[in-house]
Enzyme design. Structure first.
Site, PDB file in Angstrom:
ATOM      1  N   TYR A  95       0.847  -1.190   0.000  1.00 53.65           N
ATOM      2  CA  TYR A  95       0.000   0.000   0.000  1.00 53.65           C
ATOM      3  C   TYR A  95       0.880   1.237   0.000  1.00 53.65           C
ATOM      4  O   TYR A  95       2.022   1.224   0.466  1.00 53.65           O
ATOM      5  CB  TYR A  95      -0.961   0.025   1.197  1.00 53.65           C
ATOM      6  CG  TYR A  95      -0.415   0.716   2.424  1.00 53.65           C
ATOM      7  CD1 TYR A  95      -0.587   2.081   2.604  1.00 53.65           C
ATOM      8  CD2 TYR A  95       0.270  -0.005   3.398  1.00 53.65           C
ATOM      9  CE1 TYR A  95      -0.090   2.720   3.724  1.00 53.65           C
ATOM     10  CE2 TYR A  95       0.768   0.613   4.514  1.00 53.65           C
ATOM     11  CZ  TYR A  95       0.594   1.984   4.680  1.00 53.65           C
ATOM     12  OH  TYR A  95       1.098   2.617   5.785  1.00 53.65           O
ATOM     13  N   TRP A 187      -1.848   2.193  12.879  1.00 53.87           N
ATOM     14  CA  TRP A 187      -1.923   0.807  12.427  1.00 53.87           C
ATOM     15  C   TRP A 187      -0.605   0.312  11.859  1.00 53.87           C
ATOM     16  O   TRP A 187      -0.107  -0.754  12.251  1.00 53.87           O
ATOM     17  CB  TRP A 187      -3.038   0.671  11.380  1.00 53.87           C
ATOM     18  CG  TRP A 187      -3.260  -0.720  10.883  1.00 53.87           C
ATOM     19  CD1 TRP A 187      -4.053  -1.692  11.434  1.00 53.87           C
ATOM     20  CD2 TRP A 187      -2.674  -1.320   9.714  1.00 53.87           C
ATOM     21  NE1 TRP A 187      -4.002  -2.846  10.704  1.00 53.87           N
ATOM     22  CE2 TRP A 187      -3.165  -2.655   9.641  1.00 53.87           C
ATOM     23  CE3 TRP A 187      -1.786  -0.872   8.726  1.00 53.87           C
ATOM     24  CZ2 TRP A 187      -2.790  -3.514   8.615  1.00 53.87           C
ATOM     25  CZ3 TRP A 187      -1.421  -1.740   7.709  1.00 53.87           C
ATOM     26  CH2 TRP A 187      -1.919  -3.041   7.656  1.00 53.87           C
ATOM     27  N   ASP A 188      -0.009   1.060  10.909  1.00 58.61           N
ATOM     28  CA  ASP A 188       1.204   0.564  10.275  1.00 58.61           C
ATOM     29  C   ASP A 188       2.392   0.599  11.223  1.00 58.61           C
ATOM     30  O   ASP A 188       3.286  -0.255  11.148  1.00 58.61           O
ATOM     31  CB  ASP A 188       1.507   1.324   8.976  1.00 58.61           C
ATOM     32  CG  ASP A 188       1.324   2.816   9.108  1.00 58.61           C
ATOM     33  OD1 ASP A 188       0.964   3.286  10.201  1.00 58.61           O
ATOM     34  OD2 ASP A 188       1.548   3.520   8.102  1.00 58.61           O
ATOM     35  N   THR A 189       2.418   1.579  12.145  1.00 58.45           N
ATOM     36  CA  THR A 189       3.484   1.583  13.160  1.00 58.45           C
ATOM     37  C   THR A 189       3.387   0.337  14.021  1.00 58.45           C
ATOM     38  O   THR A 189       4.398  -0.315  14.315  1.00 58.45           O
ATOM     39  CB  THR A 189       3.379   2.832  14.048  1.00 58.45           C
ATOM     40  OG1 THR A 189       3.581   4.005  13.263  1.00 58.45           O
ATOM     41  CG2 THR A 189       4.416   2.795  15.163  1.00 58.45           C
TER      42      THR A 189
END
Length: 623
Positions: A95, A187-189
């Site tokens: 993404y 979220w991605d962290t």
């Protein structure tokens, strides 16, 4: 079986102006290094209210490599990514941000790092020495501070956790998604941190990056959202695994016992005070505990009425136990952290949302302050009319030398005036607060929303404002209802009358010591003084300076009793200690019993209640 190997997800919210161009560039770049049937581009459209869904659907109908995944409700960026990844066909999931801030020349390296099997996770970085990234000052300071905190608290080895340019293998995503709790910006962290903790190979490589459009760094979202998520993840990964239920119960019980020891040890003339305490009739001391115990079912009944008005049910005995536990927490932890325990208990056992749980506590505090103010104010009016307030200050200033309380020397006369000022200021503030809420309840206004959005233009502010508005609205729901107001108000008065009766029984236990000063034991003057002393003592406890207000209550109580009755200062202080210890002892015993009955660990409850301070990101908009 699908031939798709790579699924590129474009999280989109209201991107009608750019989404078509973004999809075209993505398809062109992927086609430059992958076979035509080996990839797909998914527009993860997250509850848009513009033409993005229409554009995405048209592009999907025109090109088999494009898919449109729609969500009717807002999922947040993390939620939208998870939703799309679960439905993607590729074994390599990718993404990046739809504004194409990251140079697309890096897409092949990102994809192939994971597709080749060399790494399980790959992420672009704007903070490595080799990259080229233009960072406006506002973005740079915020990003550098955030990444420093992540590395410090969460022990990450990465330089940049927020760059919207990442890839992860299907197997790794499936293994981690159940552990990731955030649904938005963090979220991605969280994925990167968990991947490192679980031993997956993570590649970080420099990318050229240029911001597109205005920065969306936001005070409310970044400070409350991202910061609280760092603390939550740190607690879950570094602290919580070491706290078994047995360890938590043991630690909580030890802390409770220490609080009781501290309560007994707060004295300023040890020998004189202990002599006075040893002369007290133990039978009446025990009787005072029985009297005080009677107030607890009344507290549970009042709390049931409050929750009932907010639309939540609860039986009186369960709620009494929850109050016991939370008040025990207030004895153990400073700054009234025990209040959060009750919010946790009613959420965990009765599904009362945190905003409503804290609103119910606020309602209870408002009525407590009102009841105390009414009781104290009634006596205060009489004292003002008769000159009794000056009598307190003058008597103490003339007869009592400087007193050391909590390691600090204070002038007793000045302290007496301060105690009266505390009663007046706190009581006045309570009345003003309730008046404001009552007035607000009758107006169709949006003060909270305007105040929050004045410091933040991000839609995350709308969510924060909504939480606060629910909190205030719940308070208004009780206070604006005359029947509920009267029922809870009368209950509060009865509770505090029982609190004063407890103190009067303690006075009776010191009958021999107080009789010379009063010419009797329970005289009308002493009853009035007890109402005032207990009320002012509890108003002093409003200041969260010590667990359970230990020291604050005794000081205010002693000053009032000595100043109005002439009871020797050391005897008045001994009475205040016994009164407070009896009440704290009943609270502790009830708290321990309730913890065992409801199977609640105090330290675990405090841990879980911190969730209330996290402003969840699920309802916020796409960056």
């Amino acid at each position: 079986m699908s031939d798709v190997e790579v699924s590129v997800v474009l999280p989109a919210y209201n991107e009608e102006a750019t989404i078509e161009r973004t999809v075209e560039v993505t398809l062109e770049t992927l086609a430059s290094f992958l076979p035509a049937d080996a990839f797909e581009v998914i527009v993860a459209e997250d509850g848009c209210d513009d033409r993005t869904p229409e554009i995405a659907s048209r592009m999907a109908s025109e090109d088999d490599r494009v898919r449109h995944i729609h969500s009717d409700e807002r999922l947040g960026r993390g939620g939208a990514l998870e939703y799309a990844f679960e439905r993607a066909e590729g074994s390599t999931l990718v993404y990046f941000d739809t504004d194409l801030a990251t140079d697309m020349k890096h897409l092949e390296e990102l994809v192939e790092s994971v597709r080749s099997g060399e790494y399980e996770v790959a992420t672009g970085s704007r903070w490595m020495p080799e990259n080229k990234a233009e960072r406006p000052a506002k973005r740079a300071v915020s990003s550098l501070g955030y990444n420093t905190l992540v590395r410090l608290f969460l022990r990450s080895d990465l330089e940049d956790h927020q760059c919207g340019f990442k890839a992860i293998s299907r197997e790794t995503f499936d293994a981690l998604r159940g552990e990731v709790e955030d649904e938005h910006w963090f979220w991605d962290t969280e994925v990167l941190v968990l991947a490192q903790r679980r031993g997956y190979r993570v590649k970080e490589f420099p990318v050229d990056w240029e911001p597109k459009g205005d920065t969306k760094v936001d005070l409310v979202r970044d400070v409350f959202g991202m910061g609280s998520q760092i603390l939550r993840t740190w607690w879950q990964l570094s602290v919580s695994p070491r706290l078994s239920r047995r360890v938590s119960m043991a630690a909580g019980s030890v802390l409770v016992m220490l609080a009781l020891v501290v309560a007994v040890g707060v004295v300023f003339d040890l020998e004189a005070v202990f002599d006075a305490m040893s002369g007290a009739d133990s039978r009446w001391v025990v009787a005072s505990g029985v009297v005080y115990l009677l107030s607890w079912p009344l507290r549970g009944l009042r709390y049931r009425d409050i929750l009932d008005r907010l639309g939540y049910s609860g039986d009186t005995w369960f709620l009494t136990g929850a109050i016991f536990i939370s008040q025990t927490g207030n004895l153990v932890f400073p700054a009234r952290l025990g209040d959060g325990v009750r919010a946790y208990v009613v959420k965990a056992r009765r599904d009362v949302p945190y905003p409503s749980g804290f609103a119910s506590l606020a309602i209870e505090r408002v009525f407590d302050l009102l009841a105390i103010t009414v009781l104290a104010g009634t006596v205060l009016v009489g004292l003002v009319l008769t000159g009794g307030t000056d009598q307190i200050a003058q008597a103490i200033a003339a007869e009592v030398p400087p007193v050391t309380v909590g390691g600090e020397t204070i002038d007793p006369g000045a302290a007496a005036r301060t105690a009266l000022q505390v009663a007046a200021v706190v009581g006045g503030a309570a009345v003003v607060a309730v008046t404001a809420i009552l007035l607000s309840a009758r107006r169709d206004s949006d003060y909270v929303h305007r105040a929050v959005t004045a410091v933040s233009n991000d839609s995350y502010a709308d969510y924060v404002a909504g939480v606060i508005e629910q909190f205030v609205g719940d308070i208004e729901a009780v206070i604006s209802d005359r029947s509920a107001f009267a029922r809870v108000g009368v209950g509060s008065l009865v509770i505090w009358v029982v609190d004063v009766l407890t103190a009067l029984v303690v006075f009776y236990a010191f009958g021999d010591a107080i009789r010379p000063a009063l010419g009797g034991v329970i005289t009308p003057a002493l009853v009035a003084t007890a109402f005032f002393a207990v009320s002012v003592g509890n108003l002093a406890k409003v200041l969260p300076l010590s667990p359970g207000g230990i020291g604050l209550y005794e000081g205010a109580f002693t000053l009032i009793v000595f100043g109005l009755t002439g009871i020797p200062a050391h005897v008045a202080f001994a009475i205040s200690i016994v009164d407070h210890v009896v009440k704290n002892a009943v609270t502790i015993v009830g708290g321990l019993a309730s913890m065992a009955w409801l199977n609640v660990s105090l330290t675990t409850a405090v841990e879980e209640s911190r969730e209330a301070n996290e402003v969840e990101a699920a309802a916020a908009t796409e960056d």
